[in-house]
Design a protein around this motif. Structure first.
Motif, PDB file in Angstrom:
ATOM      1  N   VAL A  44     -79.235  48.256  11.565  1.00  0.00           N
ATOM      2  CA  VAL A  44     -78.271  48.131  12.675  1.00  0.00           C
ATOM      3  C   VAL A  44     -78.384  49.322  13.631  1.00  0.00           C
ATOM      4  CG1 VAL A  44     -75.831  47.905  13.283  1.00  0.00           C
ATOM      5  CG2 VAL A  44     -76.709  46.767  11.247  1.00  0.00           C
ATOM      6  N   LEU A 201     -67.479  46.597  15.998  1.00  0.00           N
ATOM      7  CA  LEU A 201     -67.696  45.145  16.076  1.00  0.00           C
ATOM      8  C   LEU A 201     -66.378  44.381  15.909  1.00  0.00           C
ATOM      9  CD1 LEU A 201     -71.033  44.512  14.121  1.00  0.00           C
ATOM     10  CD2 LEU A 201     -70.690  44.893  16.541  1.00  0.00           C
ATOM     11  N   MET A 212     -67.203  47.133  10.553  1.00  0.00           N
ATOM     12  CA  MET A 212     -68.437  47.767  11.031  1.00  0.00           C
ATOM     13  C   MET A 212     -68.174  48.439  12.374  1.00  0.00           C
ATOM     14  SD  MET A 212     -71.796  48.277  10.628  1.00  0.00           S
ATOM     15  CE  MET A 212     -72.738  47.127   9.636  1.00  0.00           C
ATOM     16  N   SER A 238     -73.141  43.159   5.552  1.00  0.00           N
ATOM     17  CA  SER A 238     -72.551  43.489   6.866  1.00  0.00           C
ATOM     18  C   SER A 238     -73.641  43.762   7.895  1.00  0.00           C
ATOM     19  CB  SER A 238     -71.654  44.726   6.772  1.00  0.00           C
ATOM     20  OG  SER A 238     -70.625  44.497   5.866  1.00  0.00           O
ATOM     21  N   GLU A 239     -74.714  44.385   7.452  1.00  0.00           N
ATOM     22  CA  GLU A 239     -75.813  44.677   8.397  1.00  0.00           C
ATOM     23  C   GLU A 239     -76.374  43.382   8.980  1.00  0.00           C
ATOM     24  OE1 GLU A 239     -78.006  48.744   6.880  1.00  0.00           O
ATOM     25  OE2 GLU A 239     -78.452  46.912   5.802  1.00  0.00           O
ATOM     26  N   ALA A 242     -73.888  41.904  11.360  1.00  0.00           N
ATOM     27  CA  ALA A 242     -73.784  42.743  12.560  1.00  0.00           C
ATOM     28  C   ALA A 242     -74.951  42.471  13.510  1.00  0.00           C
ATOM     29  CB  ALA A 242     -73.753  44.223  12.168  1.00  0.00           C
TER      30      ALA A 242
END
Ligand SMILES: Cc1ncc(COP(=O)(O)O)c(C=O)c1O
Length: 345
Positions: A44, A201, A212, A238-239, A242
């Motif tokens: 990210v 985010l 995030m 989450s990455e 994202a």
């Protein structure tokens, strides 16, 4: 229930986000990321570096914007003797809390009420900072709960004129709803080592549950980066989500347009009713002053419609509500309800 009290996202995530969640390979969670072999912190931060044109090592990641704010305030207020942080008078209560957690001294600087907004007085902020020479200066743009922002020219002017030893932390959690320009970020963080810009985010990209946050900082802060960066990497699920969100600007821009419809509706319907003032907002919420005498009736009427909005209690804003800009039908219901109560008072 219509949750319009905490500036969350009452719309759908983008199709790319949904796809990324469905297609995520659970095996990825069985291993740490390998990206640190390349000297990077996350896929990210690499992508953010490309999008914003800021070197990857100057990109910050956190568990929401709150984590970035907390890390920076805790780190810089506990290094050295100077523990003073300047915070806007009307702002997110959490700034005070994190300063207090590490023994910081807060200095509130004013925001000035004008015809349609609460405004920063840039020259006043600069003079104040030069007078007290704080360790940190916090600016929120857009500011919660007032909804106003600083222009990039104003931010540049502040950076040019505040003491170099003051770390300037700009909370831009509510960026991008109206003002889409991000071109000032790279030149500013490259020029000023005492600048940190925090984003998330959770707001424009509508993923507060993902936790995030990201940010950008000036050069030469190895001590802070060692403190804040995660040695074993970030949440890989989450990455993936994202990255999909960051590729979905078109979807979120359409949502922002619907919010703008709501913003205009509040102005059209409520500005002009006696005792009301609808403040200009560039965020995903709007601050509205109303006659305090209708508070109870308003609370009851909104509860009857299953709508939660935020009745402010901050000194100086007791006669205001802050309403998240939700889906058009939610906005219509809240606006109609307020108008009905106001006109029957
Ligand atoms: C002004 C402001 N900054 C930052 C945040 C942090 O949000 P998150 O931790 O979800 O990124 C919030 C959340 O409401 C906020 O109001």
């Amino acid at each position: 229930m219509n949750y319009l009290d905490r500036n969350e996202f009452n719309f759908q995530p983008s199709p790319k986000v949904v796809e990324a969640i469905r297609n995520f390979d659970p095996m990825q969670l069985c291993f740490y990321t390998r990206i640190y072999d390349q000297g990077k912190k996350s896929i990210v931060s690499v992508r953010l570096s490309e999008i914003y044109g800021v070197p990857e090592e100057q990109v910050l990641l956190g568990y929401g914007g709150e984590d970035i704010l907390k890390n920076t305030v805790h780190y810089y207020l506990t290094k050295g003797d100077n523990k003073t942080i300047m915070i806007p008078q009307f702002s997110w209560w959490y700034y005070n809390r994190i300063a207090g957690e590490c023994g910081g001294t807060t200095e509130m600087y004013p925001l000035h009420e004008t015809e349609d907004t609460f405004a920063y007085d840039v020259d006043e902020v600069i003079a104040y900072a030069n007078r007290i020479r704080p360790r940190m200066l916090l600016l929120a743009s857009p500011n919660n709960p007032t909804g106003n922002c600083l222009s990039s020219e104003e931010l540049s002017k502040i950076m040019e004129n505040v003491p170099e030893e003051t770390m300037v932390l700009v909370d831009e959690a509510y960026a991008s709803f109206i003002t889409t320009d991000t071109h000032y970020i790279a030149p500013l963080v490259n020029k000023y080592s005492n600048l940190i810009i925090s984003r998330t985010l959770s707001k424009f990209y509508g993923l507060p549950g993902l936790r995030m946050g990201f940010g950008f900082m000036g050069k030469g802060h190895d001590g802070f980066l060692n403190y804040a960066n995660k040695y074993l990497g970030y949440n890989r699920f989450s990455e993936a989500v994202a990255l999909a969100a960051l590729e979905s600007d078109d979807h979120y821009r359409k949502v922002a347009d619907q919010m703008d419809w709501g913003r205009k509706l509040y102005h059209k319907e409520l500005d002009g009713i006696e005792g009301f003032k609808v403040y200009k907002s560039v965020a995903n919420f709007i601050l509205i002053k109303y006659p305090l005498k209708i508070k109870e009736a308003l609370q009851q009427a909104l509860a009857d419609q299953d709508c939660k909005i935020k009745f402010m209690s901050d000194p100086g804003l007791e006669s205001c509500v802050r309403i998240t800009l939700g889906r058009p039908e939610q906005t219509q219901t809240v606006c109609d309800t307020i108008k009905r109560i106001a006109l029957n008072a």
